[in-house]
Enzyme design. Structure first.
Site, mmCIF file in Angstrom:
data_model
loop_
_atom_site.group_PDB
_atom_site.id
_atom_site.type_symbol
_atom_site.label_atom_id
_atom_site.label_comp_id
_atom_site.label_asym_id
_atom_site.label_seq_id
_atom_site.Cartn_x
_atom_site.Cartn_y
_atom_site.Cartn_z
ATOM 1 N N GLU A 1 170.510 46.083 107.527
ATOM 2 C CA GLU A 1 169.233 46.502 106.941
ATOM 3 C C GLU A 1 168.587 45.240 106.385
ATOM 4 O O GLU A 1 168.992 44.734 105.341
ATOM 5 C CB GLU A 1 169.459 47.530 105.834
ATOM 6 C CG GLU A 1 168.170 48.021 105.194
ATOM 7 C CD GLU A 1 168.399 48.872 103.962
ATOM 8 O OE1 GLU A 1 167.416 49.449 103.464
ATOM 9 O OE2 GLU A 1 169.552 48.955 103.491
ATOM 10 N N CYS B 1 162.235 44.823 99.911
ATOM 11 C CA CYS B 1 161.801 44.726 101.310
ATOM 12 C C CYS B 1 160.675 45.697 101.625
ATOM 13 O O CYS B 1 159.837 45.431 102.485
ATOM 14 C CB CYS B 1 162.987 44.966 102.243
ATOM 15 S SG CYS B 1 163.780 46.574 102.046
#
Length: 361
Positions: free
Chosen positions: A253, A287
């Site tokens: 991820e 993010c």
């Protein structure tokens, strides 16, 4: 293997240890991080060695033999009790999270609450067998079986929520897990594993604190079957290359570069707070935060004026102070990246709408 969840006892958040085979352990070499808000030293934590990793992996493999044979109902019961215990220690987790990560206390409390909610939500998922084909000659059934021992490499921006997301995914599906928190934020991760010893057999959930050498020890270990990593693209490439040496299953991820598109028919006053918060939450060290805004030219000037005005209302300071929204940049590495962004103002001849200066301490 019947699991009878314990009620759980409050944790002591003054000392921090690795959890290996259900026991709290330390190392001859220790280290500490720095509170990013005041530059004071945080408590000492262990620096795990190859021997620590080997012991944790052996314990995890031994535990997997029985844990993989438990039912979803048994795992759900243990995880539910674990979630209750996280809630019971929520204030201490939040204060520790603010100490090590720097995010404001209200944001830390939200993260801890999301962690226990994550456990309860994910354990509602029913993982059933699927009949792929059935006829007079054959019946093909798809089953989802436990993989084995997982290694979880957790980042520093959401060290509680992202650790729990990896823990519950592994444990609920019958796997065991070794958590490696970021060297910048090891404290809550260590306490999550310590708390888990009250609800799970030894070796099911373990945690190792270490320096930059610890990650490769896990990704290259021949008896770890799965690595889950959340972090930067650059490090993600190294993790994948390292896992390839032993053909591990790996989940990455990695970083995002997220845009927001604002059309001309929006309610500007309604969306300004949403866009402002989702641009700057956790000091933009996430993010999923908005990196780019595309605003329709018809509303551009009004939108910009109101976004600047809203941003001016967001308080900067130590995360323990009331009403703070912007805490400190978490670490020196991240601070240097932020400084590089400021240099682009000059090099790219950008127009600044809300000025400021960099305080380098």
């Amino acid at each position: 293997m019947a699991i009878v969840p314990a009620k759980g006892s409050p944790l002591d958040f003054t000392t921090f240890h690795n959890t290996i085979n259900g026991e709290l352990t330390s190392t001859s070499t220790t280290r500490h991080t720095i509170n990013p808000a005041n530059f004071k030293a945080n408590p000492e934590v262990p620096v795990a060695t190859h021997e620590d990793v080997d012991r944790a992996v052996k314990s995890a493999r031994d535990a997997f033999k029985k844990w993989s044979k438990t039912t979803f109902a048994e795992r759900r019961a243990a995880l539910s009790a674990y979630a209750d215990a996280i809630d019971a220690n929520a204030d201490a987790f939040a204060k520790t999270l603010t100490m090590e990560q720097g995010k404001p206390l209200n944001q830390a409390s939200t993260e801890v609450g999301m962690a226990s909610m994550c456990i309860r939500t994910m354990t509602e998922i029913e993982i059933k067998e699927n009949v792929i084909e059935e006829n007079d000659d054959r019946k093909i059934i798809q089953r989802f079986l436990p993989i084995g021992v997982a290694g979880a490499i957790v980042p520093w921006n959401f060290p509680v929520l992202l650790a729990i997301g990896k823990i519950v995914s592994a444990v609920y599906t019958g796997n065991t897990i070794i958590v490696k928190p970021s060297p910048f934020t090891p404290y809550c991760g260590l306490k999550l594993a310590e708390l888990a010893t009250q609800f799970f057999p030894q070796g099911v959930i373990q945690c190792l604190s270490g320096d930059d050498s610890l990650g490769p020890m896990l990704t290259e270990h021949p008896n770890i079957d799965k690595i889950t990593f959340t972090g930067s693209i650059t490090t993600g490439k190294r993790v994948m290359a390292s896992c390839a040496k032993t053909l591990k299953s790996v989940t990455l991820e990695l970083g995002g570069n997220d845009p927001a598109i604002v059309c001309d028919d929006v309610d500007i006053d309604a969306i300004i707070p949403q866009i402002g918060i989702l641009s700057y939450l956790c000091s933009s060290q996430v993010c999923m935060m908005i990196k780019r805004l595309y605003v329709h030219e018809k509303i551009y000037d009004e939108f910009l004026e109101k976004l600047v005005a809203f941003t001016k209302t967001l308080k900067v300071g130590d995360g323990n102070e009331p009403d703070v929204f912007f805490g400190p940049i978490q670490n020196k590495m991240q601070f240097e990246k932020a400084k590089e962004l400021f240099t682009s103002i000059t090099t790219d001849n950008l127009k600044v709408v809300l000025g400021g200066s960099i305080e380098d301490s």
